[in-house]
Design a protein around this motif. Structure first.
Motif, PDB file in Angstrom:
ATOM      1  N   HIS A  83      25.848 -70.680 -70.920  1.00  0.00           N
ATOM      2  CA  HIS A  83      24.999 -71.815 -71.033  1.00  0.00           C
ATOM      3  C   HIS A  83      23.504 -71.261 -71.178  1.00  0.00           C
ATOM      4  O   HIS A  83      22.697 -70.558 -70.270  1.00  0.00           O
ATOM      5  N   TYR A  91      19.474 -77.325 -74.492  1.00  0.00           N
ATOM      6  CA  TYR A  91      20.466 -76.839 -73.924  1.00  0.00           C
ATOM      7  C   TYR A  91      21.695 -76.738 -74.787  1.00  0.00           C
ATOM      8  O   TYR A  91      22.165 -77.619 -75.270  1.00  0.00           O
ATOM      9  N   LYS A  93      25.849 -74.985 -74.893  1.00  0.00           N
ATOM     10  CA  LYS A  93      26.890 -74.489 -74.160  1.00  0.00           C
ATOM     11  C   LYS A  93      27.382 -73.577 -75.313  1.00  0.00           C
ATOM     12  O   LYS A  93      28.329 -74.204 -76.225  1.00  0.00           O
ATOM     13  N   ILE A 160      23.806 -79.031 -64.627  1.00  0.00           N
ATOM     14  CA  ILE A 160      24.281 -77.824 -65.154  1.00  0.00           C
ATOM     15  C   ILE A 160      23.628 -76.598 -64.048  1.00  0.00           C
ATOM     16  O   ILE A 160      24.043 -75.744 -63.656  1.00  0.00           O
TER      17      ILE A 160
END
Ligand code: GUN
Length: 167
Positions: A83, A91, A93, A160
């Motif tokens: 991540h 962001y 992943k 997250i």
């Protein structure tokens, strides 16, 4: 816990990493880059270092950042979710693994100064990977995120950040 991750930990003498998981430094260049040739480092550094890193699904590697690009290499086990919060707030992943049909990457570079964390999403499993950095790793260049501060900087990623920080 499935598959004998402990045999990898024992055979390779991996030790606990402060960010979570197990690691061992496998390579450190003999060559030294003097601080005068580096930007943003408070001392001399080896040219390059690399580690083995093993993470189990019951643990996670908490958000941290370093001053170097970090290159991840997949070795075995389940895929690893990495991540990344980029300095502009984006962001992503990423998945380090071998199932190319599912969009996994056998090798991934996390750019310097990004905040990043990792976990293994397949239950009862582990990921075994390598991480290489140049200039070489020094804990002086390693910063573990504080949950509140990181959330203040990136409130849009609070879920997250909460999941992948310890304090
Ligand atoms: N050496 C000790 N910890 C680390 C780490 O997190 N990354 C790399 N590349 N080397 C290390």
């Amino acid at each position: 816990m499935s598959t004998n991750y402990s045999s990898i930990v024992n055979k390779l003498n991996l030790i606990e990493h402060p960010e979570g998981g197990f690691y061992k430094e496998e390579y450190r260049s003999k060559g030294i880059l003097p601080q005068s040739n580096l930007t943003g480092f408070n001392g001399d550094r080896n040219y390059c270092t690399s580690i083995y890193f093993l993470l189990t699904s019951s643990n996670f590697s908490g958000f941290h950042r370093i001053k170097q690009d970090e290159i991840w290499h997949f070795y075995s086990g389940s895929s690893l979710s990495v991540h990344v919060i980029y300095p502009d707030g984006k962001y992503i992943k990423h998945t380090v693994g071998m199932d190319l049909e599912k969009g996994h990457f056998p090798q991934l570079t996390v750019p310097a100064n990004c905040w990043f964390a990792s976990n293994v999403e397949t239950e009862d499993s582990y990921s075994f990977v390598g991480c290489t950095v140049a200039p070489g790793f020094d804990f002086e260049d390693f910063e573990l995120a504080k949950r509140d501060e990181l959330t203040q900087s990136y409130p849009q990623h609070k879920n997250i950040i909460k999941q992948l920080t310890r304090s």
